[in-house]
Design a protein around this motif. Structure first.
Motif, PDB file in Angstrom:
ATOM      1  N   PRO A  22       0.887  -1.345  -0.015  1.00 42.43           N
ATOM      2  CA  PRO A  22       0.031   0.037  -0.002  1.00 42.43           C
ATOM      3  C   PRO A  22       0.735   1.336   0.064  1.00 42.43           C
ATOM      4  CG  PRO A  22      -0.787  -1.442   1.674  1.00 42.43           C
ATOM      5  CD  PRO A  22       0.518  -2.130   1.344  1.00 42.43           C
ATOM      6  N   SER A  23       0.182   2.342  -0.685  1.00 46.63           N
ATOM      7  CA  SER A  23       0.953   3.608  -0.532  1.00 46.63           C
ATOM      8  C   SER A  23      -0.024   4.742  -0.880  1.00 46.63           C
ATOM      9  CB  SER A  23       2.153   3.908  -1.833  1.00 46.63           C
ATOM     10  OG  SER A  23       2.478   5.032  -1.842  1.00 46.63           O
ATOM     11  N   THR A  24       0.071   5.951  -0.229  1.00 46.69           N
ATOM     12  CA  THR A  24      -0.733   7.180  -0.887  1.00 46.69           C
ATOM     13  C   THR A  24       0.252   8.145  -1.213  1.00 46.69           C
ATOM     14  OG1 THR A  24      -2.266   6.653   1.081  1.00 46.69           O
ATOM     15  CG2 THR A  24      -2.256   8.818  -0.022  1.00 46.69           C
ATOM     16  N   ARG A  25       1.007   8.604  -0.471  1.00 48.69           N
ATOM     17  CA  ARG A  25       2.150   9.678  -0.864  1.00 48.69           C
ATOM     18  C   ARG A  25       3.092   9.242  -1.718  1.00 48.69           C
ATOM     19  NH1 ARG A  25      -0.207  10.828   3.665  1.00 48.69           N
ATOM     20  NH2 ARG A  25       0.308   8.570   4.312  1.00 48.69           N
ATOM     21  N   THR A  26       3.661   8.122  -1.517  1.00 48.29           N
ATOM     22  CA  THR A  26       4.789   7.783  -2.261  1.00 48.29           C
ATOM     23  C   THR A  26       4.432   7.586  -3.779  1.00 48.29           C
ATOM     24  OG1 THR A  26       5.971   6.909  -0.605  1.00 48.29           O
ATOM     25  CG2 THR A  26       6.786   6.321  -2.783  1.00 48.29           C
ATOM     26  N   ARG A  27       3.615   6.847  -3.772  1.00 47.75           N
ATOM     27  CA  ARG A  27       2.886   6.538  -5.634  1.00 47.75           C
ATOM     28  C   ARG A  27       2.337   7.682  -6.297  1.00 47.75           C
ATOM     29  NH1 ARG A  27      -1.548   4.877  -8.298  1.00 47.75           N
ATOM     30  NH2 ARG A  27      -2.750   4.633  -6.157  1.00 47.75           N
ATOM     31  N   LEU A  28       1.466   8.280  -5.512  1.00 45.07           N
ATOM     32  CA  LEU A  28       0.787   9.525  -6.020  1.00 45.07           C
ATOM     33  C   LEU A  28       1.692  10.798  -6.374  1.00 45.07           C
ATOM     34  CD1 LEU A  28      -2.745   9.270  -4.326  1.00 45.07           C
ATOM     35  CD2 LEU A  28      -2.125   8.641  -6.515  1.00 45.07           C
ATOM     36  N   SER A  29       2.801  10.994  -5.480  1.00 47.59           N
ATOM     37  CA  SER A  29       3.500  12.037  -5.748  1.00 47.59           C
ATOM     38  C   SER A  29       4.540  11.661  -7.083  1.00 47.59           C
ATOM     39  CB  SER A  29       4.422  12.432  -4.438  1.00 47.59           C
ATOM     40  OG  SER A  29       5.300  11.369  -3.918  1.00 47.59           O
ATOM     41  N   PHE A  30       5.048  10.351  -7.008  1.00 45.40           N
ATOM     42  CA  PHE A  30       5.426   9.853  -8.186  1.00 45.40           C
ATOM     43  C   PHE A  30       4.777  10.199  -9.421  1.00 45.40           C
ATOM     44  CE2 PHE A  30       9.321   7.382  -6.062  1.00 45.40           C
ATOM     45  CZ  PHE A  30      10.048   7.909  -6.854  1.00 45.40           C
ATOM     46  N   ASN A 233       7.445  13.547  10.037  1.00 45.70           N
ATOM     47  CA  ASN A 233       6.896  12.361  10.062  1.00 45.70           C
ATOM     48  C   ASN A 233       6.673  11.984   8.567  1.00 45.70           C
ATOM     49  OD1 ASN A 233       5.098   9.932  10.223  1.00 45.70           O
ATOM     50  ND2 ASN A 233       4.458  10.431  12.203  1.00 45.70           N
ATOM     51  N   PRO A 234       7.021  10.842   7.968  1.00 44.58           N
ATOM     52  CA  PRO A 234       6.688  10.601   6.651  1.00 44.58           C
ATOM     53  C   PRO A 234       5.206  10.197   6.341  1.00 44.58           C
ATOM     54  CG  PRO A 234       7.661   8.587   7.810  1.00 44.58           C
ATOM     55  CD  PRO A 234       7.836   9.809   8.670  1.00 44.58           C
ATOM     56  N   LEU A 235       4.439  10.102   7.274  1.00 47.03           N
ATOM     57  CA  LEU A 235       3.104   9.816   7.112  1.00 47.03           C
ATOM     58  C   LEU A 235       3.025   8.501   6.625  1.00 47.03           C
ATOM     59  CD1 LEU A 235       1.427  13.356   6.214  1.00 47.03           C
ATOM     60  CD2 LEU A 235       1.890  12.181   8.663  1.00 47.03           C
ATOM     61  N   PRO A 236       2.065   7.443   6.750  1.00 48.72           N
ATOM     62  CA  PRO A 236       0.736   8.056   7.533  1.00 48.72           C
ATOM     63  C   PRO A 236       1.023   7.958   9.132  1.00 48.72           C
ATOM     64  CG  PRO A 236       0.702   5.453   7.061  1.00 48.72           C
ATOM     65  CD  PRO A 236       1.915   6.145   6.222  1.00 48.72           C
ATOM     66  N   ARG A 237       0.362   8.981   9.805  1.00 56.41           N
ATOM     67  CA  ARG A 237       0.614   8.787  11.348  1.00 56.41           C
ATOM     68  C   ARG A 237      -0.361   8.075  11.886  1.00 56.41           C
ATOM     69  NH1 ARG A 237      -1.410  14.473  13.086  1.00 56.41           N
ATOM     70  NH2 ARG A 237      -2.860  14.690  11.294  1.00 56.41           N
TER      71      ARG A 237
END
Ligand code: NCD
Length: 276
Positions: A22-30, A233-237
């Motif tokens: 799973p990923s939110t930030r890493t995938r979507l920001s890439f 914090n890299p998140l998710p927190r």
């Protein structure tokens, strides 16, 4: 650089984002970064939707996708998987997190964020807090920071989740202190870098239950903090940072998430010319 000029940088290139975890930030920001520099994106965000679900090996998946793309971004639950992918691929591979091992592009954006905030990295006093045993973002950040001078590390975790010795060895020449409690260090720390207890890495759920709530900071943490103190914090927190801190000047975590886009644009731009 003007937006239109930026859109030309990776015109005609294809970025494959292979997310086996799973990923939110890493995938979507890439993906956002890829669009901003004019590339097209293919990939999957769930290995259940790929041939992995049929039993295909990682090597075979990579030997296939390298034919469809110019850069591969991979996140995978197994330590060392990205290195393995890079070994079998003619196409450049970016590690977007391999198990509890490393998360190097998170470190690039973390260092960018620290530098933007403090105007320097050398000489800062940085506390790494949380699941130091399993947190790949912390392993990578500790590795990255070990290249700077005059850093002092504070390592804060429960006894069952201490920093692995091979990571400590990377900054063995540097000054560091270890504890289960951050309070005593607060008057000295410039950056408190927290990461959640990594539930998915525990083999025994009872062990997770014992430590899942050991850290939970609210506004009280600011009372004894040094002027200029910042929380990352890299998140998710999960529980480690209460939302009441979000509006504080100390909270840098959503800026980190935002900085993921320009940092990844730059990285894709560097890799676009690598010869196959
Ligand atoms: C981190 C990860 O995936 O390791 N998230 C991220 O990429 N920003 C941190 C985490 O999952 O705790």
């Amino acid at each position: 650089m003007a937006e239109a000029e930026k859109k030309e940088l990776l015109q005609g290139k294809i970025i494959a984002t292979l997310f086996f975890e799973p990923s939110t930030r890493t995938r979507l920001s890439f993906e956002s970064a890829a669009h901003n520099v004019g590339a097209k994106v293919i990939g999957f965000s769930d290995s259940a939707a790929s041939s992995t679900a049929k039993g295909e090996s990682l090597t075979d998946s990579i030997k296939t996708v390298e034919n469809y793309s110019d850069i591969i971004v991979i996140r995978h639950p197994r330590d060392g998987s990205a290195r393995r992918a890079a070994e079998v691929s003619e196409t450049p591979v970016i590690n977007a997190g391999d198990g509890s091992n490393q998360h190097p592009t998170q470190t690039l954006l973390d260092l960018f964020t620290i530098h933007k905030e403090f105007g320097k990295i050398d000489g800062l006093k940085i506390c790494l807090l949380g699941d130091l045993k399993h947190s790949r973002t912390i392993h990578s950040l500790a590795t990255g920071l070990s290249f700077y001078s005059g850093i002092k590390f504070f390592l804060v975790s429960p006894n069952s989740l201490l920093m692995p010795t091979e990571i400590i060895e990377k900054f063995s020449g540097k000054n560091f202190e270890q504890s289960n409690d951050v309070t005593q260090f607060l008057p000295e720390i410039d950056v408190l870098y927290c990461n959640r207890i990594q539930k998915e890495r525990f083999t025994d759920p009872v062990e997770y239950e014992k430590v899942k709530d050991v850290f939970s900071f609210g506004k009280e943490i600011l009372e004894h903090a040094k002027p200029g103190f910042r929380i990352m914090n890299p998140l998710p927190r999960i529980n480690e940072i209460k939302p009441e801190l979000d509006t504080s000047k100390a909270a840098l975590y959503f800026q980190q998430a935002a900085n993921g886009v320009p940092v990844r644009e730059a990285l894709l731009n560097i890799l676009k010319d690598v010869e196959k």
